[in-house]
Design a protein around this motif. Structure first.
Motif, PDB file in Angstrom:
ATOM      1  N   TYR A 197       0.812  -1.228   0.000  1.00  0.00           N
ATOM      2  CA  TYR A 197       0.000   0.000   0.000  1.00  0.00           C
ATOM      3  C   TYR A 197       0.841   1.272   0.000  1.00  0.00           C
ATOM      4  O   TYR A 197       0.324   2.357  -0.233  1.00  0.00           O
ATOM      5  N   ASP A 201      -2.034   1.936  -5.191  1.00  0.00           N
ATOM      6  CA  ASP A 201      -3.355   2.237  -4.627  1.00  0.00           C
ATOM      7  C   ASP A 201      -4.371   1.213  -5.146  1.00  0.00           C
ATOM      8  O   ASP A 201      -4.672   1.208  -6.335  1.00  0.00           O
ATOM      9  N   ASP A 214     -12.095  -5.345   5.048  1.00  0.00           N
ATOM     10  CA  ASP A 214     -11.233  -4.267   5.502  1.00  0.00           C
ATOM     11  C   ASP A 214     -10.944  -4.416   6.984  1.00  0.00           C
ATOM     12  O   ASP A 214     -11.821  -4.213   7.819  1.00  0.00           O
ATOM     13  N   GLY A 217      -6.425   0.344   7.932  1.00  0.00           N
ATOM     14  CA  GLY A 217      -6.152   1.366   6.927  1.00  0.00           C
ATOM     15  C   GLY A 217      -7.092   2.549   6.982  1.00  0.00           C
ATOM     16  O   GLY A 217      -6.726   3.658   6.628  1.00  0.00           O
ATOM     17  N   ASN A 218      -8.333   2.304   7.417  1.00  0.00           N
ATOM     18  CA  ASN A 218      -9.293   3.404   7.540  1.00  0.00           C
ATOM     19  C   ASN A 218      -9.479   4.212   6.270  1.00  0.00           C
ATOM     20  O   ASN A 218      -9.639   5.438   6.318  1.00  0.00           O
ATOM     21  N   ARG A 219      -9.454   3.549   5.130  1.00  0.00           N
ATOM     22  CA  ARG A 219      -9.732   4.272   3.881  1.00  0.00           C
ATOM     23  C   ARG A 219     -11.198   4.683   3.875  1.00  0.00           C
ATOM     24  O   ARG A 219     -12.064   3.921   4.304  1.00  0.00           O
ATOM     25  N   HIS A 223     -13.563   5.327  -1.288  1.00  0.00           N
ATOM     26  CA  HIS A 223     -12.392   4.659  -1.881  1.00  0.00           C
ATOM     27  C   HIS A 223     -12.637   3.161  -1.953  1.00  0.00           C
ATOM     28  O   HIS A 223     -12.332   2.515  -2.950  1.00  0.00           O
ATOM     29  N   LEU A 224     -13.177   2.625  -0.862  1.00  0.00           N
ATOM     30  CA  LEU A 224     -13.412   1.182  -0.819  1.00  0.00           C
ATOM     31  C   LEU A 224     -14.432   0.797  -1.888  1.00  0.00           C
ATOM     32  O   LEU A 224     -14.271  -0.203  -2.594  1.00  0.00           O
ATOM     33  N   ARG A 251     -17.238   4.998  10.316  1.00  0.00           N
ATOM     34  CA  ARG A 251     -17.199   4.455   8.953  1.00  0.00           C
ATOM     35  C   ARG A 251     -18.158   3.272   8.829  1.00  0.00           C
ATOM     36  O   ARG A 251     -18.869   3.119   7.845  1.00  0.00           O
TER      37      ARG A 251
END
Ligand SMILES: NC(=O)c1ccc[n+]([C@@H]2O[C@H](COP(=O)([O-])OP(=O)(O)OC[C@H]3O[C@@H](n4cnc5c(N)ncnc54)[C@H](OP(=O)(O)O)[C@@H]3O)[C@@H](O)[C@H]2O)c1
Length: 328
Positions: A197, A201, A214, A217-219, A223-224, A251
Motif C-alpha cells: 500500500y 493504490d 477491511d 487502513g481506515n480508507r 475509496h473502498l 465508517r
C-alpha cells in the motif's frame, strides 16, 4: 497464581504482574493451566477503556469489570466442574476465556475445544479472537464463493493472516494489502497477489473485487466502493484510529446507513465466539488449510511490552504471551 491485573483504565503502565487467587470453576466450568495466551488490539482497547463506547457497552464505566486481561488461550485442563462432560483433567485445549493472561483461567466448557494436534500450545493460543473474526467475515458476511476475487486489507495482521488462508480454503482468488516488508509473508500464506500500500493504490479504479474485507487502513468508504464490483460486498471489520468516543465506528455506521440505497452490499459485524466455529477452525488447522502466523513471543512479565508492540499497529501475524514457559 501470577496474573496480569489492572485496576484502572490507562496506558500499559496500569498492567501489573500480581499474585492473586486461582479461580474456582463452577459446575459447568473448566479450569485451564495456561501454557500460552494470544493478544490482539482488543486487549489494548480494554486496557485503555477506549473508545469510550466500550465502557458504555458494559465493560465498566470507571474501571474494567474484569480485572485480569486476556481472552485467547491454550493449555491443559487442571480441574473440571461436576457437570462437565466434554473434558477430563490433563486434556489439551484451546479457545477463548476471559482472564487468560494468568497461570490459570476458567470458563464454561463450551468456550474450549481440543487443541489441534498438529500445532503447539503457542500457535493454538492465538486462534480464537482473530480466527472467529476472520471466519465470520469471510464465510458468513462476505459469503465468499470459489473463483471470486477477494481483497483483504491488513492481510499481514492478526485477522488478515487468518482471513487470507480461509478465503483461499474457500477457493477464492485472494489479493492481500500490506506494507512493503510483508508482501512475501502474505504470498507465503497463499495470497495470489500482494499489494504494497506504500507503492500502489488498490482503489485506483483499475481492479474491481467481488468481496473486500477491511481490517485496517481506515480508507474512506468512497475509496473502498471504488475498488468494489458493482454488485460486490464490502465487509468492514475494523481499523484503528478515530475519536476517543467512537474510534473507527463512524465508517461502519455510514456503511450500514448507505447500503440499502446502493447496489453494493456494505456490511459490518461484531464477531461472536461459538463452539461450532471453534471446532471449524480446529478442522481447518488440522487439515493444513490454516496455519496460525506468529509475530513475536513474550513472557507473561513482559505483557506491557507486547501490548505496546501491538499498539504500534504493524503486527506481522499474531503476538503470543508464553505463560508456562516462564512459570513452569
Ligand atoms: N469486527 C470485529 O468483531 C473485530 C474483532 C476483532 C478485532 N477487530 C478490529 O479489527 C482491526 C484489525 O485487528 P487485527 O487483530 O488484525 O490487528 P493487527 O494484528 O494489529 O493488524 C493490523 C494490520 O494492519 C496493517 N495495516 C496498518 N495500516 C494499514 C494500511 N493503511 N493498509 C493496509 N494494512 C495496514 C498492519 O501492518 P502494516 O501496516 O505494516 O502492513 C497490521 O499488519 C482492529 O481495529 C481491531 O480492533 C474487529
Amino acid at each position: 497464581m501470577k496474573a496480569i491485573v489492572q485496576n484502572e483504565y490507562g496506558s500499559v503502565d496500569v498492567l501489573e504482574l500480581r499474585e492473586i487467587d486461582r479461580p474456582i470453576p463452577g459446575d459447568d466450568e473448566v479450569l485451564v493451566h495456561v501454557h500460552a495466551a494470544g493478544v490482539d488490539p482488543g486487549v489494548w482497547h480494554l486496557m485503555a477503556g477506549l473508545p469510550y463506547l466500550i465502557r458504555i457497552m458494559g465493560f465498566g464505566l470507571r474501571a474494567p469489570k474484569t480485572r485480569v486481561r486476556g481472552t485467547d488461550v491454550a493449555g491443559r485442563v487442571e480441574t473440571v466442574g461436576n457437570s462437565v462432560t466434554q473434558f477430563q483433567v490433563g486434556d489439551e485445549v484451546f479457545g477463548g476465556c476471559d482472564g487468560s493472561l494468568a497461570e490459570y483461567a476458567c470458563a464454561r466448557e463450551d468456550k474450549f475445544a481440543p487443541k489441534p494436534a498438529n500445532v503447539s500450545f503457542e500457535q493454538a493460543a492465538v486462534v480464537a479472537a482473530s480466527g472467529f473474526t476472520a471466519l465470520q467475515g469471510v464465510r458468513d458476511h462476505g459469503k465468499v464463493r470459489p473463483g471470486q476475487k477477494v481483497l483483504i486489507i491488513g492481510a499481514a495482521g492478526g485477522i488478515g493472516t487468518f482471513a487470507v488462508q480461509i478465503a483461499k480454503s474457500l477457493g477464492a482468488d485472494v489479493t492481500g494489502v500490506c506494507s512493503t516488508t510483508k508482501t512475501d509473508l502474505v504470498r507465503s500464506i497463499g495470497a495470489d497477489h500482494a499489494i504494497d500500500y506504500t507503492q500502489e493504490d488498490f482503489a485506483d479504479g483499475r481492479q474491481h473485487y467481488d468481496v473486500i474485507l477491511d481490517t485496517a487502513g481506515n480508507r474512506p468508504l468512497r475509496h473502498l466502493r471504488r475498488a468494489l464490483a458493482p454488485r460486490g460486498t464490502l465487509v468492514i471489520i475494523g481499523g484503528e484510529g478515530g475519536g476517543r468516543w467512537f474510534g473507527g465506528v463512524g465508517r461502519q455506521l455510514r456503511a450500514l446507513l448507505l447500503s440499502p440505497f446502493v447496489r453494493q452490499q456494505l456490511r459490518t459485524f461484531i464477531a461472536t465466539d461459538t463452539h461450532a466455529d471453534l471446532e471449524f477452525l480446529k478442522e481447518l488447522i488440522e487439515s493444513g488449510q490454516v496455519t496460525p502466523v506468529i509475530d513475536r513471543t513474550y513472557p507473561l512479565s513482559e505483557t506491557p511490552e507486547a501490548i505496546r508492540h501491538l499498539a504500534e499497529g504493524h503486527a506481522r501475524g499474531k503476538t503470543i504471551i508464553s505463560v508456562r514457559g516462564e512459570t513452569a
